[in-house]
Write an enzyme that holds these catalytic residues in place. Sequence first.
Site, PDB file in Angstrom:
ATOM      1  N   HIS A 117       0.818  -1.351   0.058  1.00 30.99           N
ATOM      2  CA  HIS A 117       0.053  -0.036  -0.117  1.00 30.99           C
ATOM      3  C   HIS A 117       1.031   1.163   0.181  1.00 30.99           C
ATOM      4  O   HIS A 117       1.956   1.311   0.650  1.00 30.99           O
ATOM      5  CB  HIS A 117      -1.114  -0.048   1.287  1.00 30.99           C
ATOM      6  CG  HIS A 117      -0.315  -0.161   2.462  1.00 30.99           C
ATOM      7  ND1 HIS A 117       0.110  -1.408   3.022  1.00 30.99           N
ATOM      8  CD2 HIS A 117       0.020   1.090   3.504  1.00 30.99           C
ATOM      9  CE1 HIS A 117       0.845  -1.321   4.173  1.00 30.99           C
ATOM     10  NE2 HIS A 117       0.714   0.117   4.537  1.00 30.99           N
ATOM     11  N   PHE A 118       0.466   2.165  -0.805  1.00 30.69           N
ATOM     12  CA  PHE A 118       1.211   3.547  -0.902  1.00 30.69           C
ATOM     13  C   PHE A 118       0.343   4.482   0.472  1.00 30.69           C
ATOM     14  O   PHE A 118      -1.018   4.228   0.711  1.00 30.69           O
ATOM     15  CB  PHE A 118       0.504   4.179  -1.870  1.00 30.69           C
ATOM     16  CG  PHE A 118       1.600   4.125  -3.210  1.00 30.69           C
ATOM     17  CD1 PHE A 118       2.701   4.558  -3.351  1.00 30.69           C
ATOM     18  CD2 PHE A 118       1.168   3.046  -4.048  1.00 30.69           C
ATOM     19  CE1 PHE A 118       3.621   4.511  -4.277  1.00 30.69           C
ATOM     20  CE2 PHE A 118       2.346   2.796  -4.966  1.00 30.69           C
ATOM     21  CZ  PHE A 118       3.259   3.732  -5.224  1.00 30.69           C
TER      22      PHE A 118
END
Length: 160
Positions: A117-118
Site C-alpha cells: 500500500h501507498f
Amino acid sequence: MMKTMWAPWRMEYILGDKEGGCIFCKALSEQDDLTLFKGNATMVVMNKYPYINGHLLVAPIRHISALNQLDRDEMGVLLLTVEQSIAILKKIMNPDGFNVGLNLGKVAGAGVEEHLHFHIVPRWFGDTNALTVFADVRVIPEHIKATYNNLKPGFDKLVI
Ligand SMILES: [Zn+2]
C-alpha cells in the site's frame, strides 16, 4: 546540522492493527466507515491511526506484498489511484504539499507488510509543530469520521 526526514507513516508499525488479519482484505469483505473507494483493481482507505488529518492508504485489491507481483495494468491503475486521491485531497482539504510513499518490509516501517500500500500524507506549512503536540493525543474517531464524510463524495465520483 542533521536534517530529520519526516515520515509519519513509520508510526504505523508501533500502532499497527493488533487484531490480526489483513486490514485491506477485511475492508473489502466488510462494510466499514474507513473505506473511501473500492475499484476493480485498487482501493483507498483512511489510515485508522493517522498522524495528520486526511492520511490515506492506496492498495491493490489483490493481496500481494511486492511491486513485482503487480501486473502492468495494476501498476498503471495504482499510480492513477494515487494521483486521483491527491487531486481529491487537494480540492477538499487544500494542503500545501504531500508525502507519498511505500514502506517495503518491517525494517522500513511497514505495519501491514503482507498487503502492498501507498501512504498519502497531506502536509500544511507549520504542521510539524502541531504534530509534536498531537503526538500524545489519541486520535478521536469523530475527526476521522468528519474527514471521511468530507472526502467520500469525491471518491464516490471516481471511476478508475
Ligand atoms: Zn490483504
